[in-house]
Design a protein around this motif. Structure first.
Motif, mmCIF file in Angstrom:
data_model
loop_
_atom_site.group_PDB
_atom_site.id
_atom_site.type_symbol
_atom_site.label_atom_id
_atom_site.label_comp_id
_atom_site.label_asym_id
_atom_site.label_seq_id
_atom_site.Cartn_x
_atom_site.Cartn_y
_atom_site.Cartn_z
ATOM 1 N N PHE A 21 0.836 -1.203 0.000
ATOM 2 C CA PHE A 21 0.000 0.000 0.000
ATOM 3 C C PHE A 21 0.869 1.251 0.000
ATOM 4 O O PHE A 21 0.633 2.181 -0.779
ATOM 5 C CB PHE A 21 -0.941 0.001 1.215
ATOM 6 N N MET A 22 1.891 1.274 0.846
ATOM 7 C CA MET A 22 2.771 2.441 0.933
ATOM 8 C C MET A 22 3.533 2.664 -0.381
ATOM 9 O O MET A 22 3.709 3.811 -0.804
ATOM 10 C CB MET A 22 3.747 2.299 2.094
ATOM 11 N N GLU A 23 3.953 1.581 -1.020
ATOM 12 C CA GLU A 23 4.643 1.712 -2.310
ATOM 13 C C GLU A 23 3.718 2.319 -3.360
ATOM 14 O O GLU A 23 4.126 3.194 -4.126
ATOM 15 C CB GLU A 23 5.155 0.354 -2.774
ATOM 16 N N VAL A 24 2.479 1.852 -3.395
ATOM 17 C CA VAL A 24 1.511 2.399 -4.341
ATOM 18 C C VAL A 24 1.249 3.869 -4.023
ATOM 19 O O VAL A 24 1.237 4.719 -4.917
ATOM 20 C CB VAL A 24 0.192 1.587 -4.325
ATOM 21 N N LEU A 25 1.065 4.183 -2.762
ATOM 22 C CA LEU A 25 0.816 5.558 -2.342
ATOM 23 C C LEU A 25 1.976 6.469 -2.713
ATOM 24 O O LEU A 25 1.777 7.575 -3.234
ATOM 25 C CB LEU A 25 0.559 5.602 -0.828
ATOM 26 N N ASP A 26 3.192 6.015 -2.481
ATOM 27 C CA ASP A 26 4.384 6.809 -2.817
ATOM 28 C C ASP A 26 4.533 7.023 -4.318
ATOM 29 O O ASP A 26 5.105 8.025 -4.748
ATOM 30 C CB ASP A 26 5.643 6.141 -2.274
ATOM 31 N N SER A 27 4.024 6.101 -5.111
ATOM 32 C CA SER A 27 4.196 6.195 -6.561
ATOM 33 C C SER A 27 3.174 7.109 -7.230
ATOM 34 O O SER A 27 3.323 7.458 -8.395
ATOM 35 C CB SER A 27 4.135 4.802 -7.188
ATOM 36 N N ILE A 28 2.160 7.505 -6.493
ATOM 37 C CA ILE A 28 1.097 8.328 -7.075
ATOM 38 C C ILE A 28 1.542 9.788 -7.152
ATOM 39 O O ILE A 28 2.014 10.356 -6.175
ATOM 40 C CB ILE A 28 -0.199 8.201 -6.257
ATOM 41 N N ASP A 29 1.360 10.353 -8.327
ATOM 42 C CA ASP A 29 1.646 11.768 -8.543
ATOM 43 C C ASP A 29 0.360 12.555 -8.278
ATOM 44 O O ASP A 29 -0.625 12.380 -9.006
ATOM 45 C CB ASP A 29 2.115 11.983 -9.978
ATOM 46 N N PRO A 30 0.365 13.394 -7.249
ATOM 47 C CA PRO A 30 -0.860 14.134 -6.906
ATOM 48 C C PRO A 30 -1.421 14.963 -8.073
ATOM 49 O O PRO A 30 -2.629 15.151 -8.173
ATOM 50 C CB PRO A 30 -0.434 15.056 -5.770
ATOM 51 N N GLU A 31 -0.543 15.413 -8.945
ATOM 52 C CA GLU A 31 -0.981 16.227 -10.084
ATOM 53 C C GLU A 31 -1.755 15.403 -11.114
ATOM 54 O O GLU A 31 -2.551 15.939 -11.872
ATOM 55 C CB GLU A 31 0.241 16.852 -10.770
ATOM 56 N N GLU A 32 -1.504 14.089 -11.135
ATOM 57 C CA GLU A 32 -2.103 13.237 -12.161
ATOM 58 C C GLU A 32 -3.034 12.167 -11.591
ATOM 59 O O GLU A 32 -3.490 11.289 -12.317
ATOM 60 C CB GLU A 32 -0.997 12.578 -12.979
ATOM 61 N N THR A 33 -3.316 12.248 -10.307
ATOM 62 C CA THR A 33 -4.157 11.242 -9.660
ATOM 63 C C THR A 33 -5.599 11.374 -10.129
ATOM 64 O O THR A 33 -6.148 12.472 -10.206
ATOM 65 C CB THR A 33 -4.090 11.399 -8.131
ATOM 66 N N GLU A 34 -6.194 10.227 -10.434
ATOM 67 C CA GLU A 34 -7.587 10.213 -10.862
ATOM 68 C C GLU A 34 -8.431 9.488 -9.820
ATOM 69 O O GLU A 34 -7.907 8.831 -8.916
ATOM 70 C CB GLU A 34 -7.695 9.522 -12.221
ATOM 71 N N VAL A 35 -9.724 9.591 -9.963
ATOM 72 C CA VAL A 35 -10.655 8.976 -9.020
ATOM 73 C C VAL A 35 -10.408 7.470 -8.913
ATOM 74 O O VAL A 35 -10.464 6.895 -7.829
ATOM 75 C CB VAL A 35 -12.114 9.273 -9.428
ATOM 76 N N GLU A 36 -10.089 6.834 -10.027
ATOM 77 C CA GLU A 36 -9.830 5.393 -10.024
ATOM 78 C C GLU A 36 -8.638 5.045 -9.130
ATOM 79 O O GLU A 36 -8.629 4.004 -8.469
ATOM 80 C CB GLU A 36 -9.578 4.877 -11.446
ATOM 81 N N ASP A 37 -7.629 5.924 -9.114
ATOM 82 C CA ASP A 37 -6.457 5.692 -8.259
ATOM 83 C C ASP A 37 -6.850 5.745 -6.784
ATOM 84 O O ASP A 37 -6.424 4.902 -5.995
ATOM 85 C CB ASP A 37 -5.364 6.736 -8.535
ATOM 86 N N ILE A 38 -7.653 6.714 -6.443
ATOM 87 C CA ILE A 38 -8.120 6.859 -5.057
ATOM 88 C C ILE A 38 -9.002 5.672 -4.683
ATOM 89 O O ILE A 38 -8.882 5.117 -3.592
ATOM 90 C CB ILE A 38 -8.885 8.186 -4.860
ATOM 91 N N ASP A 39 -9.862 5.266 -5.599
ATOM 92 C CA ASP A 39 -10.724 4.097 -5.355
ATOM 93 C C ASP A 39 -9.885 2.848 -5.113
ATOM 94 O O ASP A 39 -10.212 2.021 -4.259
ATOM 95 C CB ASP A 39 -11.681 3.863 -6.519
ATOM 96 N N ARG A 40 -8.812 2.702 -5.874
ATOM 97 C CA ARG A 40 -7.934 1.537 -5.704
ATOM 98 C C ARG A 40 -7.274 1.571 -4.323
ATOM 99 O O ARG A 40 -7.188 0.547 -3.643
ATOM 100 C CB ARG A 40 -6.869 1.507 -6.801
ATOM 101 N N LEU A 41 -6.833 2.745 -3.887
ATOM 102 C CA LEU A 41 -6.230 2.873 -2.546
ATOM 103 C C LEU A 41 -7.252 2.536 -1.461
ATOM 104 O O LEU A 41 -6.934 1.827 -0.503
ATOM 105 C CB LEU A 41 -5.687 4.288 -2.332
#
Length: 59
Positions: A21-41
């Motif tokens: 989870f932390m690796e996925v969270l660290d890899s997310i670019d806040p500028e390019e994050t989409e709703v699907e990314d948040i849903d996956r988290l």
């Protein structure tokens, strides 16, 4: 997958899931994050929470 009943194995499992989870969270670019990314988290956190509950019930 067979149930994990050993406490040490449960802790190792949860640590691995949290690290993923932390690796996925660290890899997310806040500028390019989409709703699907948040849903996956959120889904990952829900899965970890469910597993914690299962481990708690198994005692």
């Amino acid at each position: 997958m067979k149930p994990i009943n050993d406490k040490d194995t449960q802790v190792v499992y949860l640590k691995k899931r949290l690290n993923i989870f932390m690796e996925v969270l660290d890899s997310i670019d806040p500028e390019e994050t989409e709703v699907e990314d948040i849903d996956r988290l959120i889904g990952m956190i829900n899965d970890i929470e469910l597993k914690c509950e299962q481990f708690r019930i198994r005692g």
